[in-house]
Design a protein around this motif. Structure first.
Motif, PDB file in Angstrom:
ATOM      1  N   GLU A   7       2.668 -45.820   4.214  1.00  0.00           N
ATOM      2  CA  GLU A   7       2.546 -44.958   5.393  1.00  0.00           C
ATOM      3  C   GLU A   7       3.024 -43.539   5.075  1.00  0.00           C
ATOM      4  O   GLU A   7       2.374 -42.551   5.432  1.00  0.00           O
TER       5      GLU A   7
ATOM      6  N   ASP B  70       5.373 -49.756   4.507  1.00  0.00           N
ATOM      7  CA  ASP B  70       6.125 -48.593   5.000  1.00  0.00           C
ATOM      8  C   ASP B  70       6.015 -47.419   4.023  1.00  0.00           C
ATOM      9  O   ASP B  70       5.870 -46.263   4.429  1.00  0.00           O
TER      10      ASP B  70
ATOM     11  N   LYS C  43       3.238 -45.582  15.963  1.00  0.00           N
ATOM     12  CA  LYS C  43       2.190 -45.735  14.955  1.00  0.00           C
ATOM     13  C   LYS C  43       0.891 -45.260  15.588  1.00  0.00           C
ATOM     14  O   LYS C  43       0.236 -46.009  16.308  1.00  0.00           O
TER      15      LYS C  43
ATOM     16  N   ASN D 261      11.718 -45.577   7.642  1.00  0.00           N
ATOM     17  CA  ASN D 261      11.704 -46.947   7.123  1.00  0.00           C
ATOM     18  C   ASN D 261      12.060 -47.043   5.640  1.00  0.00           C
ATOM     19  O   ASN D 261      11.960 -48.112   5.049  1.00  0.00           O
TER      20      ASN D 261
ATOM     21  N   LYS E 267       6.256 -55.708   3.794  1.00  0.00           N
ATOM     22  CA  LYS E 267       6.577 -54.738   4.855  1.00  0.00           C
ATOM     23  C   LYS E 267       7.057 -53.417   4.244  1.00  0.00           C
ATOM     24  O   LYS E 267       6.684 -52.331   4.694  1.00  0.00           O
ATOM     25  N   LYS E 268       7.848 -53.511   3.215  1.00  0.00           N
ATOM     26  CA  LYS E 268       8.386 -52.323   2.559  1.00  0.00           C
ATOM     27  C   LYS E 268       7.264 -51.521   1.895  1.00  0.00           C
ATOM     28  O   LYS E 268       7.218 -50.292   1.993  1.00  0.00           O
TER      29      LYS E 268
END
Lengths: 211, 211, 211, 211, 211, 211
Positions: free
Chosen positions: C11, C8, D207, C113, C4-5
């Protein structure tokens, strides 16, 4: 015409030149390279022309519409950007309420010394409000031009564009028949059912090729 | 509006998109780099807008002129190029007689399925003939826009441009008062006596800077 | 690091790519052609590098300054624009109060995030407030980079740029010694008293040429 | 700070400006048009930023890494090119042994008058040797940035790029965990599993869209 | 060599510089962005080189062909455009008869002061007539270069291009064996059966990658 | 011609396409924007053409020179760069000895499957050695083309260019008469004593304008 008037007119002319270089910034956010985005001026031409032609055809089919007014709304619809620059939807959303005011103020500033400024501001305002059929035809052209620009640019995310264009329009074109014409247009272009004239290919075939 | 009509309209729209990418080829011959030349579409926007604003001011000062017609002539004045491309003066000179016909034929081809095609061709034809004051105002805008584009581009040969623009106009703007206004405009811009609005510099100074 | 990190983080990376294509819009208003304006990313690199080098030299001369912090402020100083776009001074002036909030909000959104988001927002905020010497060094670099970009671009109005850059700085760099260094820098570059290394010209002359 | 020092600092600043215009030449060999390649400066910004953010996250997950040092290696990693230009892999291969020396020599030349030049050369050297985790994180960022640039450019040969990037990395990232993170990153981006923020589309969807 | 002769020669040289900036206008009509079209000069180089290499191979396989003459025809084949500009097929079709004359006249004008002008005009004329095998080899190169330019440009309509190129050639390459070689070439490139050397990727793989 | 041969030939053709996009990197170091630099292909065309025309005039004035060979040297003189890229003088200087070998090796690699490769390598080698009058004429054209490109580009540092071009030539053109012709050419162009033909301006004035 007095010298002062000529000078005022030339100020508008010189100020508006920036629109030839301003990229339509939104396209960059859709993945376009800088030179793939059209300019605010080129877009405005395309919108003004198509708005006028569409209005003429609608009128010919019996709609109640003023093509000349439509053309003038199309001509003016992005002029505020020559002073404010092209501001993204995100920033506009966050600062909503403030921005419509900013764009209109910029347009008024640009045209402040024109003898007919009230008439011009009215056209601009009509586009912001989108209540008339003329203003909605210009919005139609504005959105379709964005769609076609994306359609002609491989680095665009077409699905993204189609959705964005579609969503934006739904909220804005209140006339149901016009909205339907828009959907049909996106369909016809998207499915490559419209032919294009290509001057470099030759004059002997009338419909030379699909886009 | 019938589907066939919509499809015909979209053909014009898609065909005209090329004008966003077509450089004004003449500028390349004046020493511009490819990306320094404006596009046929951006030029057309600038010309249509200025033609309209000038016509409005002239009318306000008592001239007998139809601003809406002026705008439409400005909008259409380079549309033939979307099919023929931008053909240089040299080639035109050598093939004179042939070329006016070619441009008009191209315009007629482009608009052949529009319900109001006769009206449109009339506007285009009026520009070719330059007999009306409206057409001459568009020619004024056409030449002034070329001059300003050169003025904003360091690789342009300014003296060359000034002469070319001047010579071309003398033959074309028959109305003496209009010709005088044109000379004044070139003088005012050339001597940097006109101010420009610059949205990125700040709103607190009204006339922020000389070009 | 969890998936997940990583996602993020990517992104942020993908979102920031837009800065490679975004032209510094303000330059267009100073008369640059679209391709003459540098990108937000290229500008940010130049600012981060120079901020860091200047901070290192200042520290070496005994100033109390944290070069690593300066570098991080420089790295982040325009990141909000990857979401808001480059908004012109005019629009900012009209909507003042609203805009600082918008930029900061955009930066927070971009980094929301990241595990160390508070630290990052602090750097960004410090630049908006310009109270620390580190933030003022970055503002110095930001303005000098704009000046040099103009200096290297013939279509820029240099006098205009010099004034704009000068005025903007006077209000912002409160430290008198730093302000003096800035004026000296503009003078040294403007009067062509600084040499430049040119890799394509040869290695045998140490100081090969004036800019 | 003495005048001589300021002048030396400005020499570096002016010399480095070239990086804003230098295309990453390697992309041209992968089929990019000239304006589709990013600049050395824009690439350096993207690498410095991502290197720093990745280092911060790794440290937060318990890795032993110095984020500030990572950032400085990222900032400097391509600075040699501002003097040597971007030299292709083929030429480097043929002249191997010679080239690492050339790049380092160029970096030393560029920074020769900086008070902290030894520290700077150390960062640069660390990147050439790729022994530390910090240097490998920068190499990771360098390769991922090339991959993403290709991913965003339709004329790129994506399969080619993926292979090239992959092969280059295998030899260079010795840390197995880091290498795994890299593969995951290429997978996540390549399969479009990472979202991107798009400022022009609106703030209401968090998103907003897949790349 | 007399001064007058040198001056005449330099006139040709300076006039021909325009070919570096002139986009191959036809590509814009096939959907290319302005910067995706190659220049008339770059195209001419590619055609001259390939024409020569092909002629050398044909001669080596026993064909009766003069490679040096082929090269000179290739070098000159688009030189008329430096004066007439790149005129589209549509305009040419409409004005047929007139145009061959215009192009030849332009070439004669360009070279009018060269001592060997008759020889040069002969080469140019040979290309217009396409009767010799040398001229047909240049036409082969001219068409293949257009095809490859399209093949390397994602916004091109490849199917369209293939057809256009194919049709144009059928009428022009009268030598059946040469026509067959052309079809084979389009097939080999179109099906990606030809490898390309890529200097930035490394020297260790001989055939590094498919286009 | 066998299929294998055709395929080999097409490999050269496809590989050489890169030269259309490769900017002449040296110009970027002289302050050009990326799009102001010409491409390696456009430069090669200009050099090949001028070399040939100059050789023809020299021969006509009684010099002992082979124009066809001159043309072929001009055609090939930068072909190595399609594989090595354009490597700057600084890097070349540092790695001298190594580089001539690299360029020649690259040329040999490119042409390795051509039946007449020995002949081609001989032309290339002749240019590297600069012993023949033909090779020196090409070097003349190479330097003059760089000078003219700078002359046409406002962001160039003309004084710098003139010196660079002058210095480079002094070492290379050993023939005294040829060196004198070169100096005269730089003078004639630099002082704007050469006219240029401009197709867009009209055919009625023979010498239309100074550059």
């Amino acid at each position: 015409m007095e010298d002062k008037k000529l000078s005022d007119l030339l100020e508008v002319f010189l100020t508006v030149q920036i629109s030839k270089e301003l990229p339509r910034q939104g396209f960059l956010y859709s993945g376009f390279k800088r030179n793939e985005a059209d300019s605010v001026a080129a877009h405005s031409f395309s919108v003004a022309l198509f708005s006028y032609l569409l209005a003429k055809e609608l009128k010919a089919s019996g709609w109640k519409i003023d093509p000349d007014k439509t053309l003038k709304i199309g001509l003016f619809h992005d002029l505020g950007e020559t002073i404010t620059g092209d501001i993204g939807t995100y920033a506009k959303d966050l600062a909503r309420g403030v921005f419509d005011k900013v764009e209109k103020e910029a347009f008024e500033l640009l045209t402040r010394n024109m003898t007919n400024k009230e008439e011009f501001v009215e056209y601009f305002d009509e586009y912001l409000k989108l209540n008339s059929i003329e203003a909605q035809v210009v919005k139609f052209a504005d959105a379709l031009d964005a769609f076609v620009q994306g359609f002609n640019t491989p680095s665009a995310n077409l699905e993204d564009l189609r959705k964005t264009v579609g969503n934006r329009l739904k909220k804005k074109i209140k006339d149901a028949l016009l909205a339907e014409l828009f959907d049909k247009s996106v369909y016809l272009i998207g499915e490559r059912k419209v032919t294009v004239y290509k001057g470099h290919i030759g004059s002997n075939q009338e419909k030379q090729s699909i886009l």
